[in-house]
Design a protein around this motif. Structure first.
Motif, PDB file in Angstrom:
ATOM      1  N   CYS A  35       0.846  -1.182   0.000  1.00  0.00           N
ATOM      2  CA  CYS A  35       0.000   0.000   0.000  1.00  0.00           C
ATOM      3  C   CYS A  35       0.889   1.241   0.000  1.00  0.00           C
ATOM      4  N   PHE A  36       0.652   2.183  -0.877  1.00  0.00           N
ATOM      5  CA  PHE A  36       1.483   3.383  -0.984  1.00  0.00           C
ATOM      6  C   PHE A  36       0.661   4.507  -1.580  1.00  0.00           C
ATOM      7  N   SER A  37       1.171   5.718  -1.397  1.00  0.00           N
ATOM      8  CA  SER A  37       0.589   6.911  -2.004  1.00  0.00           C
ATOM      9  C   SER A  37       1.556   7.446  -3.052  1.00  0.00           C
ATOM     10  N   ARG A  38       1.100   8.448  -3.803  1.00  0.00           N
ATOM     11  CA  ARG A  38       1.982   9.025  -4.816  1.00  0.00           C
ATOM     12  C   ARG A  38       3.196   9.700  -4.171  1.00  0.00           C
ATOM     13  N   THR A  39       2.937  10.422  -3.115  1.00  0.00           N
ATOM     14  CA  THR A  39       4.046  11.095  -2.427  1.00  0.00           C
ATOM     15  C   THR A  39       5.051  10.087  -1.877  1.00  0.00           C
ATOM     16  N   GLY A  40       4.546   9.019  -1.261  1.00  0.00           N
ATOM     17  CA  GLY A  40       5.448   7.986  -0.723  1.00  0.00           C
ATOM     18  C   GLY A  40       6.231   7.300  -1.817  1.00  0.00           C
ATOM     19  N   ALA A  41       5.603   7.038  -2.977  1.00  0.00           N
ATOM     20  CA  ALA A  41       6.320   6.393  -4.086  1.00  0.00           C
ATOM     21  C   ALA A  41       7.429   7.279  -4.619  1.00  0.00           C
ATOM     22  N   ILE A  42       7.152   8.596  -4.744  1.00  0.00           N
ATOM     23  CA  ILE A  42       8.186   9.529  -5.234  1.00  0.00           C
ATOM     24  C   ILE A  42       9.344   9.617  -4.252  1.00  0.00           C
ATOM     25  N   ILE A  43       9.048   9.723  -2.955  1.00  0.00           N
ATOM     26  CA  ILE A  43      10.121   9.802  -1.951  1.00  0.00           C
ATOM     27  C   ILE A  43      10.947   8.530  -1.940  1.00  0.00           C
ATOM     28  N   THR A  44      10.288   7.371  -2.046  1.00  0.00           N
ATOM     29  CA  THR A  44      11.011   6.094  -2.074  1.00  0.00           C
ATOM     30  C   THR A  44      11.936   6.009  -3.279  1.00  0.00           C
ATOM     31  N   ALA A  45      11.447   6.457  -4.441  1.00  0.00           N
ATOM     32  CA  ALA A  45      12.291   6.431  -5.647  1.00  0.00           C
ATOM     33  C   ALA A  45      13.503   7.332  -5.488  1.00  0.00           C
ATOM     34  N   ILE A  46      13.293   8.538  -4.912  1.00  0.00           N
ATOM     35  CA  ILE A  46      14.417   9.462  -4.693  1.00  0.00           C
ATOM     36  C   ILE A  46      15.437   8.863  -3.742  1.00  0.00           C
ATOM     37  N   LEU A  47      14.960   8.220  -2.668  1.00  0.00           N
ATOM     38  CA  LEU A  47      15.885   7.605  -1.711  1.00  0.00           C
ATOM     39  C   LEU A  47      16.667   6.473  -2.343  1.00  0.00           C
ATOM     40  N   LEU A  48      16.023   5.657  -3.186  1.00  0.00           N
ATOM     41  CA  LEU A  48      16.729   4.572  -3.862  1.00  0.00           C
ATOM     42  C   LEU A  48      17.813   5.112  -4.792  1.00  0.00           C
ATOM     43  N   VAL A  49      17.483   6.144  -5.563  1.00  0.00           N
ATOM     44  CA  VAL A  49      18.492   6.746  -6.451  1.00  0.00           C
ATOM     45  C   VAL A  49      19.652   7.320  -5.645  1.00  0.00           C
ATOM     46  N   ALA A  50      19.349   7.993  -4.522  1.00  0.00           N
ATOM     47  CA  ALA A  50      20.406   8.554  -3.679  1.00  0.00           C
ATOM     48  C   ALA A  50      21.299   7.462  -3.110  1.00  0.00           C
ATOM     49  N   LEU A  51      20.700   6.355  -2.653  1.00  0.00           N
ATOM     50  CA  LEU A  51      21.509   5.243  -2.127  1.00  0.00           C
ATOM     51  C   LEU A  51      22.398   4.648  -3.198  1.00  0.00           C
ATOM     52  N   ILE A  52      21.877   4.509  -4.417  1.00  0.00           N
ATOM     53  CA  ILE A  52      22.704   3.970  -5.512  1.00  0.00           C
ATOM     54  C   ILE A  52      23.871   4.900  -5.817  1.00  0.00           C
ATOM     55  N   VAL A  53      23.623   6.212  -5.864  1.00  0.00           N
ATOM     56  CA  VAL A  53      24.698   7.182  -6.126  1.00  0.00           C
ATOM     57  C   VAL A  53      25.745   7.151  -5.024  1.00  0.00           C
ATOM     58  N   ILE A  54      25.294   7.092  -3.764  1.00  0.00           N
ATOM     59  CA  ILE A  54      26.237   7.033  -2.634  1.00  0.00           C
ATOM     60  C   ILE A  54      27.068   5.757  -2.703  1.00  0.00           C
ATOM     61  N   ILE A  56      27.889   4.025  -5.409  1.00  0.00           N
ATOM     62  CA  ILE A  56      28.853   4.138  -6.513  1.00  0.00           C
ATOM     63  C   ILE A  56      30.013   5.048  -6.117  1.00  0.00           C
ATOM     64  N   LEU A  57      29.724   6.197  -5.492  1.00  0.00           N
ATOM     65  CA  LEU A  57      30.795   7.098  -5.062  1.00  0.00           C
ATOM     66  C   LEU A  57      31.684   6.451  -4.015  1.00  0.00           C
ATOM     67  N   SER A  58      31.101   5.665  -3.110  1.00  0.00           N
ATOM     68  CA  SER A  58      31.915   4.973  -2.088  1.00  0.00           C
ATOM     69  C   SER A  58      32.856   3.968  -2.732  1.00  0.00           C
ATOM     70  N   ILE A  59      32.368   3.259  -3.743  1.00  0.00           N
ATOM     71  CA  ILE A  59      33.224   2.287  -4.440  1.00  0.00           C
ATOM     72  C   ILE A  59      34.367   2.991  -5.161  1.00  0.00           C
ATOM     73  N   ILE A  60      34.063   4.126  -5.795  1.00  0.00           N
ATOM     74  CA  ILE A  60      35.104   4.847  -6.547  1.00  0.00           C
ATOM     75  C   ILE A  60      36.147   5.438  -5.603  1.00  0.00           C
ATOM     76  N   VAL A  61      35.700   6.051  -4.489  1.00  0.00           N
ATOM     77  CA  VAL A  61      36.631   6.730  -3.583  1.00  0.00           C
ATOM     78  C   VAL A  61      37.394   5.747  -2.714  1.00  0.00           C
ATOM     79  N   GLY A  62      36.759   4.672  -2.297  1.00  0.00           N
ATOM     80  CA  GLY A  62      37.387   3.762  -1.342  1.00  0.00           C
ATOM     81  C   GLY A  62      38.113   2.587  -1.944  1.00  0.00           C
ATOM     82  N   THR A  63      38.153   2.474  -3.249  1.00  0.00           N
ATOM     83  CA  THR A  63      38.834   1.364  -3.911  1.00  0.00           C
ATOM     84  C   THR A  63      39.832   1.894  -4.931  1.00  0.00           C
ATOM     85  N   PRO A  64      40.740   1.042  -5.425  1.00  0.00           N
ATOM     86  CA  PRO A  64      41.711   1.486  -6.445  1.00  0.00           C
ATOM     87  C   PRO A  64      41.077   1.904  -7.762  1.00  0.00           C
ATOM     88  N   VAL A  65      39.766   1.783  -7.895  1.00  0.00           N
ATOM     89  CA  VAL A  65      39.112   2.215  -9.137  1.00  0.00           C
ATOM     90  C   VAL A  65      39.317   3.709  -9.359  1.00  0.00           C
TER      91      VAL A  65
END
Length: 289
Positions: A35-54, A56-65
């Motif tokens: 069960c979800f609302s439009r606002t909750g779905a948008i916030i969840t999508a934004i949080l997922l994108v932010a977690l993916i970006v974080i 990726i940046l952690s892998i780049i900064v913390g590894t020899p990549v």
């Protein structure tokens, strides 16, 4: 009136609840319900994108990549990487020599190569030493005479040969050499013809020990490096560093184009000298211009 009605219905729509159900086709039984609302779905999508970006940046900064990113490596890390590559090449060549020696030794032990077929000159233990008390030959006398003539211009008699210690010299500036190294004529460096306002770089890490204007050579910069190396840059129209400043190899320190030098509207001439413990060196042997 219609426009006001739409605006009034906007917020209730955002708060409306929606239901996503997964059910089994055979038994028509609900398996999973969200069960979800439009606002909750948008916030969840934004949080997922932010977690993916974080992530990726952690892998780049913390590894020899991160070393694969252009411009990330510092000058010290770049020099260290080149030095390690040269050491690996040297070790590879040494391993090849050892492998060839072991193969030859195995061939001798198995009888594939006869001992008599090996030249005795290759064995240093079989070579005879000459008596050092014997009189010098004419060829030896000529060599000693030539050596004494060359050593007249050596300022430091304690270092007849100069070790490079595996140092990697940066190119001070690119151009055409119009006058080479000639200590017999009192010319202890090389003159390079280059475009006006060309940036001059330091050949090694060091400290600025001299930076100022002279009537005969324009602005002159001298840098003291490690292991008693000294580099001198003449015929500059301006300097970018002050006395006492630390510089890195490849860092810009001056600009060419001294008006009273051998210059024109398009090109000019700059001089570079390299010294070690009071002894001048031929820059062309260690640097590609």
């Amino acid at each position: 009136m219609k426009r006001n009605k739409k605006s009034s219905d906007f917020f209730p729509r955002k708060r409306s609840k929606y239901k996503l159900t997964f059910f089994n086709e055979s038994s028509l039984e609900d398996v999973w319900t969200i069960c979800f609302s439009r606002t909750g779905a948008i916030i969840t999508a934004i949080l997922l994108v932010a977690l993916i970006v974080i992530a990726i940046l952690s892998i780049i900064v913390g590894t020899p990549v991160r070393n694969l990113l252009p411009g990330y490596l510092k000058a010290e890390e770049r020099i260290e990487m080149v030095d390690k590559i040269l050491r690996v090449d040297s070790l590879a060549a040494e391993v090849q020599r050892r492998d060839a020696y072991i193969e030859n030794l195995a061939a001798i032990l198995t009888g594939e190569i006869k001992i008599d077929s090996i030249g005795q000159q290759a064995d240093s233990l079989l070579s005879t030493r000459r008596d050092t008390l014997l009189p010098q030959s004419q060829r030896m006398k000529e060599y000693v005479k030539q050596y004494e003539q060359e050593e007249k211009y050596t300022l430091n008699v304690f270092t007849p040969t100069t070790p490079i210690d595996g140092k990697l010299f940066y190119t001070p500036l690119k151009g055409e050499i119009v006058q080479g190294y000639d200590p017999h004529a009192g010319h202890f460096g090389v003159e390079v013809q280059c475009p006006r306002n060309t940036a001059v770089s330091s050949v090694l890490d060091g400290t600025i020990v001299s930076a100022g204007y002279t009537p005969d050579y324009g602005y002159v910069v001298s840098i003291q490096h490690s292991n008693n190396y000294l580099s001198i840059y003449k015929y500059n129209s301006g300097i970018l560093k002050a006395i006492g400043e630390k510089v890195l190899g490849g860092e810009k320190i001056a600009v060419t184009g001294w008006e009273k030098g051998k210059s024109s509207k398009q090109s000019c001439t700059a001089e570079f000298q390299l010294w070690h413990m009071g002894q001048s060196l031929d820059p062309e042997k260690y640097i590609t211009f």
